[in-house]
Scaffold this active site. Structure first.
Site, PDB file in Angstrom:
ATOM      1  N   TRP A 153       0.811  -1.221   0.000  1.00 48.81           N
ATOM      2  CA  TRP A 153       0.000   0.000   0.000  1.00 48.81           C
ATOM      3  C   TRP A 153       0.844   1.270   0.000  1.00 48.81           C
ATOM      4  O   TRP A 153       0.324   2.355  -0.195  1.00 48.81           O
ATOM      5  CB  TRP A 153      -0.942   0.013   1.216  1.00 48.81           C
ATOM      6  N   ASN A 154       2.165   1.177   0.263  1.00 57.89           N
ATOM      7  CA  ASN A 154       2.897   2.427   0.523  1.00 57.89           C
ATOM      8  C   ASN A 154       3.251   3.207  -0.746  1.00 57.89           C
ATOM      9  O   ASN A 154       3.440   4.416  -0.675  1.00 57.89           O
ATOM     10  CB  ASN A 154       4.110   2.188   1.428  1.00 57.89           C
ATOM     11  N   LYS A 177      -2.252  -8.136  -8.149  1.00 54.68           N
ATOM     12  CA  LYS A 177      -3.019  -8.013  -6.910  1.00 54.68           C
ATOM     13  C   LYS A 177      -2.500  -6.825  -6.096  1.00 54.68           C
ATOM     14  O   LYS A 177      -1.392  -6.852  -5.573  1.00 54.68           O
ATOM     15  CB  LYS A 177      -2.879  -9.295  -6.070  1.00 54.68           C
ATOM     16  N   PRO A 178      -3.315  -5.765  -5.965  1.00 54.14           N
ATOM     17  CA  PRO A 178      -2.888  -4.619  -5.148  1.00 54.14           C
ATOM     18  C   PRO A 178      -3.164  -4.895  -3.673  1.00 54.14           C
ATOM     19  O   PRO A 178      -3.867  -5.852  -3.334  1.00 54.14           O
ATOM     20  CB  PRO A 178      -3.807  -3.496  -5.642  1.00 54.14           C
ATOM     21  N   GLY A 230       6.651  -6.344  -0.395  1.00 54.41           N
ATOM     22  CA  GLY A 230       5.909  -6.304   0.869  1.00 54.41           C
ATOM     23  C   GLY A 230       6.795  -6.753   2.011  1.00 54.41           C
ATOM     24  O   GLY A 230       8.017  -6.616   1.959  1.00 54.41           O
ATOM     25  N   SER A 231       6.167  -7.330   3.011  1.00 56.07           N
ATOM     26  CA  SER A 231       6.906  -7.670   4.225  1.00 56.07           C
ATOM     27  C   SER A 231       7.742  -8.938   4.042  1.00 56.07           C
ATOM     28  O   SER A 231       7.411  -9.813   3.239  1.00 56.07           O
ATOM     29  CB  SER A 231       5.926  -7.869   5.375  1.00 56.07           C
ATOM     30  N   GLU A 252      10.917  -8.160  -3.052  1.00 51.99           N
ATOM     31  CA  GLU A 252      11.377  -6.846  -2.560  1.00 51.99           C
ATOM     32  C   GLU A 252      10.771  -6.686  -1.172  1.00 51.99           C
ATOM     33  O   GLU A 252       9.592  -6.356  -1.032  1.00 51.99           O
ATOM     34  CB  GLU A 252      10.891  -5.733  -3.502  1.00 51.99           C
ATOM     35  N   CYS A 286      10.204   1.602   2.379  1.00 44.49           N
ATOM     36  CA  CYS A 286      11.178   0.552   2.705  1.00 44.49           C
ATOM     37  C   CYS A 286      12.597   1.100   2.789  1.00 44.49           C
ATOM     38  O   CYS A 286      13.452   0.493   3.417  1.00 44.49           O
ATOM     39  CB  CYS A 286      11.104  -0.544   1.656  1.00 44.49           C
ATOM     40  N   GLU A 384      11.724  -2.786  11.847  1.00 45.07           N
ATOM     41  CA  GLU A 384      11.367  -1.714  10.912  1.00 45.07           C
ATOM     42  C   GLU A 384      10.278  -0.838  11.551  1.00 45.07           C
ATOM     43  O   GLU A 384       9.166  -1.313  11.788  1.00 45.07           O
ATOM     44  CB  GLU A 384      10.842  -2.376   9.629  1.00 45.07           C
TER      45      GLU A 384
HETATM   46  P1  NAP Z   1       2.458  -7.093   3.359  1.00 47.49           P
HETATM   47  O1  NAP Z   1       1.530  -7.223   4.501  1.00 47.49           O
HETATM   48  O2  NAP Z   1       3.477  -8.143   3.174  1.00 47.49           O
HETATM   49  O3  NAP Z   1       1.531  -6.975   2.063  1.00 47.49           O
HETATM   50  C1  NAP Z   1       2.063  -6.805   0.780  1.00 47.49           C
HETATM   51  C2  NAP Z   1       1.125  -7.421  -0.234  1.00 47.49           C
HETATM   52  O4  NAP Z   1       1.078  -8.828  -0.013  1.00 47.49           O
HETATM   53  C3  NAP Z   1      -0.319  -6.926  -0.124  1.00 47.49           C
HETATM   54  O5  NAP Z   1      -0.886  -6.878  -1.415  1.00 47.49           O
HETATM   55  C4  NAP Z   1      -0.968  -8.031   0.687  1.00 47.49           C
HETATM   56  O6  NAP Z   1      -2.356  -8.132   0.504  1.00 47.49           O
HETATM   57  C5  NAP Z   1      -0.273  -9.241   0.091  1.00 47.49           C
HETATM   58  N1  NAP Z   1      -0.359 -10.450   0.907  1.00 47.49           N
HETATM   59  C6  NAP Z   1      -0.557 -10.569   2.231  1.00 47.49           C
HETATM   60  N2  NAP Z   1      -0.602 -11.874   2.579  1.00 47.49           N
HETATM   61  C7  NAP Z   1      -0.428 -12.599   1.437  1.00 47.49           C
HETATM   62  C8  NAP Z   1      -0.371 -13.985   1.132  1.00 47.49           C
HETATM   63  N3  NAP Z   1      -0.508 -14.917   2.074  1.00 47.49           N
HETATM   64  N4  NAP Z   1      -0.173 -14.350  -0.154  1.00 47.49           N
HETATM   65  C9  NAP Z   1      -0.042 -13.426  -1.125  1.00 47.49           C
HETATM   66  N5  NAP Z   1      -0.095 -12.096  -0.898  1.00 47.49           N
HETATM   67  C10 NAP Z   1      -0.273 -11.684   0.374  1.00 47.49           C
HETATM   68  O7  NAP Z   1       3.261  -5.725   3.408  1.00 47.49           O
HETATM   69  P2  NAP Z   1       2.692  -4.263   3.621  1.00 47.49           P
HETATM   70  O8  NAP Z   1       2.412  -4.089   5.054  1.00 47.49           O
HETATM   71  O9  NAP Z   1       1.596  -3.994   2.657  1.00 47.49           O
HETATM   72  O10 NAP Z   1       3.938  -3.368   3.160  1.00 47.49           O
HETATM   73  C11 NAP Z   1       4.914  -2.959   4.015  1.00 47.49           C
HETATM   74  C12 NAP Z   1       6.191  -3.769   3.841  1.00 47.49           C
HETATM   75  O11 NAP Z   1       6.606  -3.727   2.485  1.00 47.49           O
HETATM   76  C13 NAP Z   1       7.353  -3.204   4.634  1.00 47.49           C
HETATM   77  O12 NAP Z   1       8.055  -4.251   5.241  1.00 47.49           O
HETATM   78  C14 NAP Z   1       8.214  -2.535   3.570  1.00 47.49           C
HETATM   79  O13 NAP Z   1       9.573  -2.413   3.898  1.00 47.49           O
HETATM   80  C15 NAP Z   1       7.995  -3.437   2.420  1.00 47.49           C
HETATM   81  N6  NAP Z   1       8.327  -2.761   1.157  1.00 47.49           N
HETATM   82  C16 NAP Z   1       9.457  -3.142   0.498  1.00 47.49           C
HETATM   83  C17 NAP Z   1       9.831  -2.495  -0.672  1.00 47.49           C
HETATM   84  C18 NAP Z   1      11.068  -2.895  -1.430  1.00 47.49           C
HETATM   85  O14 NAP Z   1      11.258  -2.420  -2.559  1.00 47.49           O
HETATM   86  N7  NAP Z   1      11.922  -3.742  -0.881  1.00 47.49           N
HETATM   87  C19 NAP Z   1       9.034  -1.462  -1.164  1.00 47.49           C
HETATM   88  C20 NAP Z   1       7.892  -1.098  -0.467  1.00 47.49           C
HETATM   89  C21 NAP Z   1       7.541  -1.767   0.696  1.00 47.49           C
HETATM   90  P3  NAP Z   1      -3.403  -7.403   1.479  1.00 47.49           P
HETATM   91  O15 NAP Z   1      -3.066  -5.970   1.476  1.00 47.49           O
HETATM   92  O16 NAP Z   1      -4.695  -7.681   0.808  1.00 47.49           O
HETATM   93  O17 NAP Z   1      -3.249  -8.039   2.815  1.00 47.49           O
END
Ligand code: NAP
Length: 479
Positions: A153-154, A177-178, A230-231, A252, A286, A384
């Site tokens: 979402w960020n 998938k967003p 994501g995470s 990522e 991130c 983090e």
């Molecule tokens: P997240 O909870 O891991 O969610 C990211 C995406 O994954 C969302 O679309 C989420 O869907 C989906 N997701 C969740 N559970 C899943 C599953 N079991 N199978 C498939 N997809 C699933 O992360 P976030 O809280 O949105 O984002 C924050 C994190 O992203 C931070 O740790 C940040 O550092 C990291 N990030 C990294 C980068 C990079 O370039 N390295 C860039 C930006 C952010 P839902 O939203 O529907 O739950």
């Protein structure tokens, strides 16, 4: 409720058509600055994802030429710029970041499509100069197959731009998938992509149950690559779920960026860069600095410069003029960030800027905060933070700081400020981070590869490296 010319259809997009959830169920998207509902969106699951994967696979029958792909990429880049204001407004309403920053995100996203268009020739077949075994050898960069693209979402537009630009360049059809908190920016993007006449099935959008959508993408044999931002927690789930199916992953993941200031650095310059880096997206990026290490003799002077700048920052609704910091994404994020600050204070840190946050009413606003007397053992240093908090930690020796900066499972971004370029070379060479800012707090750019080391993931986005993420090499020996 949100009203936008780019949101005439608030639906998923499969096989070239707007579609709702088969169950008819919806999920509410909330404005994090006000707590108001912006719109319901369809709550999709396995059936819709399977449909999308099959449509994507069927579209592979009609490969697109390099020239055609280049044209699509440039058209998408143009549309980002043409609709930059409205795309930015939608981002601000669902994510909370200031409108100006959100418009900059739309322009940044456009850069990835533009870059891939400009360098797509690199994907043409390469004939080897050598003729081993008396054969002619050619290497083709074939599309890997259907790709699953999952975004956080960020950066609702930029994160998909990094993936979709390279997938389209490679001629891979995608199922996207967003994040559930920010699907409207993606729907708006699809309303623009819908205008350029891509073949049905080339790009597909599903949203809803993350675990169900993820499961289909991980298990369906047609999906050959999953690119996820994501995470680290979810990244590990995807590694485990795809292991039996041997798929290529591009991950990522999270970060824990050190920002190292030596006593010979230009403190004003370093403080300006820290503010720009740390408070972007209210500290929810991130590559945001997570720990500021300042050499002992410089700690007092540097902290003063940071504090004086932090006091000028304006927190509020991102649609209001002059606001530099919007709300955190939700109450969970607010409680987590508050926990890090309270935990540090209870272990002996001092708050030198910011005040105790008021309980959220509507929006989850968190005051920009600077903490002194922080140690490496505190949770705000080890995990983090993802919020507008600057923990300042002191260090003494160069060799000591390299070891402390690397003492994390993450390896995404790091920043070093010093006037001594020999020292800079020594320190940077030892840092285990995929992106290093030397006398700058700047983050990624479309022209350069970006990605993590260690548990920040693998794979690269941007640059020539990113262009090949969705391709498979096929070597042809011609006898
Ligand atoms: P997240 O909870 O891991 O969610 C990211 C995406 O994954 C969302 O679309 C989420 O869907 C989906 N997701 C969740 N559970 C899943 C599953 N079991 N199978 C498939 N997809 C699933 O992360 P976030 O809280 O949105 O984002 C924050 C994190 O992203 C931070 O740790 C940040 O550092 C990291 N990030 C990294 C980068 C990079 O370039 N390295 C860039 C930006 C952010 P839902 O939203 O529907 O739950």
């Amino acid at each position: 409720m949100i009203d936008s010319p780019l949101l005439k259809h608030v639906q998923g997009y499969i096989n070239g058509r707007w579609v709702g959830a088969q169950s008819g169920q919806t999920l509410a998207v909330i404005n994090p600055a006000t707590g108001e509902t912006l719109s319901p969106v369809p709550l999709m699951g396995q059936a819709e994802t399977r449909h999308a994967v099959e449509a994507a696979q069927a579209s592979r029958i009609q490969p697109a030429s390099i020239e055609q792909r280049k044209q699509w990429l440039n058209q998408i880049a143009d549309l980002h710029i043409e609709h930059q204001k409205e795309l930015g407004r939608i981002i601000t309403l669902e994510n909370g970041k200031p409108w100006k920053e959100a418009q900059a995100e739309a322009a940044y996203a456009a850069g990835f499509y533009r870059y891939c268009a400009a360098h797509i020739e690199k994907l043409k077949p390469r004939r080897l100069q050598e003729q081993p075994k008396n054969h002619t050898w050619t290497v083709h960069h074939r599309p890997a197959g259907v790709v699953g693209l999952i975004t956080p979402w960020n950066f609702p537009l930029a994160m998909i731009a990094k993936k979709l630009s390279a997938a389209l360049a490679a001629d891979c059809p995608s199922v996207i998938k967003p994040a559930e908190k920010t699907p409207l920016s993606m729907i708006a993007l699809f309303s623009l992509i819908d205008q350029i006449g891509l073949p049905a099935g080339k790009v597909n959008l599903v949203m809803g149950h993350a675990d169900q959508i993820g499961q289909v993408l991980c298990e369906h044999p047609a999906v050959r690559v999953i690119s996820f931002t994501g995470s680290t927690r979810v990244g590990k789930l995807l590694i485990a779920a795809t292991a039996p199916h041997i798929k290529k992953l591009s991950l990522e993941l999270g970060g824990n960026a050190p920002f190292i200031v030596f006593d010979d650095a230009d403190f004003d310059h370093a403080a300006d860069h820290l503010i720009q880096n740390k408070f972007r997206g209210a500290g929810q990026t991130c590559v945001c600095t997570n720990r500021v290490y300042v050499q002992q003799s410089a700690a007092e002077a540097f902290t003063k410069k940071v504090v004086s700048r932090v006091k000028t920052l304006k927190v509020g609704n991102g649609m209001e003029e002059g606001v530099g910091i919007g709300p955190l994404i939700d109450r969970g994020a607010f409680d987590k960030v508050k926990g890090y600050v309270d935990g540090a204070l209870s272990r002996g840190a001092t708050r030198v800027a910011g005040q105790a946050p008021a309980a959220p009413q509507g929006g989850c606003f968190f005051p920009p905060t600077v903490l002194r007397g922080v140690t490496d053992e505190m949770p705000c240093t080890r995990e983090e933070i993802f919020g507008p908090v600057v923990p300042i930690i002191e260090f003494d020796e160069e060799k000591d700081i390299i070891q402390r900066a690397n003492a994390t499972e993450y390896g995404l971004a790091a920043y070093v400020f010093t006037a001594d370029l020999k020292r800079a070379d020594r320190v940077v060479g030892m840092l285990q981070f995929g992106h290093v800012g030397l006398n700058t707090g700047t983050g990624p750019t479309p022209e350069a590869p970006f990605g993590g080391m260690k548990q920040s993931g693998f794979g690269r986005e941007g640059g020539h490296e990113g262009l090949f993420e969705f391709t498979e090499s096929q070597t042809i020996a011609y006898g």
